[in-house]
Design a protein around this motif. Sequence first.
Motif, mmCIF file in Angstrom:
data_model
loop_
_atom_site.group_PDB
_atom_site.id
_atom_site.type_symbol
_atom_site.label_atom_id
_atom_site.label_comp_id
_atom_site.label_asym_id
_atom_site.label_seq_id
_atom_site.Cartn_x
_atom_site.Cartn_y
_atom_site.Cartn_z
ATOM 1 N N GLU A 10 -31.275 -15.739 -22.721
ATOM 2 C CA GLU A 10 -29.986 -15.149 -23.087
ATOM 3 C C GLU A 10 -30.183 -13.968 -24.036
ATOM 4 O O GLU A 10 -29.557 -12.909 -23.887
ATOM 5 C CB GLU A 10 -29.095 -16.222 -23.727
ATOM 6 N N ASP A 38 -26.628 -17.844 -30.235
ATOM 7 C CA ASP A 38 -26.239 -16.789 -29.291
ATOM 8 C C ASP A 38 -25.339 -15.762 -29.983
ATOM 9 O O ASP A 38 -24.228 -16.089 -30.400
ATOM 10 C CB ASP A 38 -25.505 -17.432 -28.112
ATOM 11 N N PRO A 64 -24.402 -19.379 -22.915
ATOM 12 C CA PRO A 64 -24.505 -18.911 -21.531
ATOM 13 C C PRO A 64 -23.587 -19.704 -20.602
ATOM 14 O O PRO A 64 -23.280 -20.869 -20.852
ATOM 15 C CB PRO A 64 -25.979 -19.172 -21.186
#
Length: 353
Positions: A107, A178, A184
Motif C-alpha cells: 500500500e 496507512d 486497502p
Amino acid sequence: MPANSPRFGVWALVHGSRAALQDPAEPYDASWARNKALVLEAERLGYDSVLVAQHTINPHDPQLDQLEAWTASAALAALTDRIEIIAAIKPYLYHPVVLAKMAQQIEHISGGRFAINLVNAWNRPELERAGIGFAEHDARYAYGREWITVVDSLLRGQTTRFHGEHFQIDDYALRPADPFRARPRIYVGGESEPARQLVADKGDVWFVNGQPIEDVEKLLADVGSRARPAGQPPLRFGLSAFVIARETDGEADAHLAHLFALAAQDKPLRERQKVNIDPNAVMFQTFAQSPRVGSNGGTAAGLVGSYDTVARRIAAFHRVGIELFMLQFQPFEADMRAFAEHVIPRVRKLLAE
C-alpha cells in the motif's frame, strides 16, 4: 444503476493463457517479463485495475510455470502510477499478522492503490502437498473469517486483540499506518452461502464469476440486501468475464469456435485437474451448467460479439449493479488493445445517454 462509473480491469497472466493453453497465436508464457509489460500497457491504455491471482503451483499442470502473486504485486506497485493492484490471498498460506504487514507495505509502495482479494481455495494439492491440509468448504470459510478480521484491524492501524479458534493475537499493532485511507480495499470472491455472508460482513467489493445477467442480478439482489456493519459504505460489485469483441458478431462467434477447438486439446489435462477441485465449491458447480472458455466463468457472461454488442451487454451489467469488469482475452495483448480502443468508448457513450 451504481453511482460510480464503470471500471475496467485485466487478469494478470499468472499461469498463462486463459482460454486454451495450446494456442499458436499466444504461446504459453507466465513470466514476470510478460506480466510486467502487460500491466504497464494496460495502465497506458486506461485500464483501472489488475487482478493478480495467487497460486504457489500451477493449478492446471504443476509442471507449468506460475507467477508468484505477492512479490509480483510489490514490483508492479513500484513500476506503475495509477492502476489499482489487487493481489489474491489464500488465508492458509500466510499468518494474518505477516500478510497484513506485507499488504501495508505494498500500500505504501503504490501510494494507496493496493487491494486484497480474499479467496478461500479450491485446489487441494497446493495445500495438501505442503502439509498444511485442506479443510472442508465451510471450515475454510470459518478460518477465513477469523483471518480477515485480524487483517482488517491491523490494516486500520488498530492495536489488535483477537482470541478465536484459530488465532490468538494480543495487542499487536503495525507501523507506519496507512497515510492514504483507512485501509486497502478488500475484495471477496465466492458464491456459497458462507461466502455471501462473509462479503456482506467484511468486504468492500464482491467478485462474481461470469454468468448470464439474470443470474448476476439475482446474486447482487441477495447479497446487496444483507445488513452491513455500522459505518461501512454500501457493498460494490465486480464481474469476471472473458471478452471476444470483433467488428461483427460473426467474426466474434468464429473466434469463440476457434477457442473452443483449441481448448478441446486441453481436455486430458482438465480431466486430471478435476480430482484436485473441491466438489463443494459453488464456482465449479456453476461452471458445469454451460459450455464456456476462460476461467472464473469466462464467456458465460455473454461478452462475445461485435464492439457494439459487447458494449451494450456491459452497459446492461452496469445498470444492474456491476461496477468493475475484470476481463480476460486471448490473444490477450491484442484484444486488450482493441477493447480499450473500440469498446470502452462505446460503453461510456451508452451510459451517458
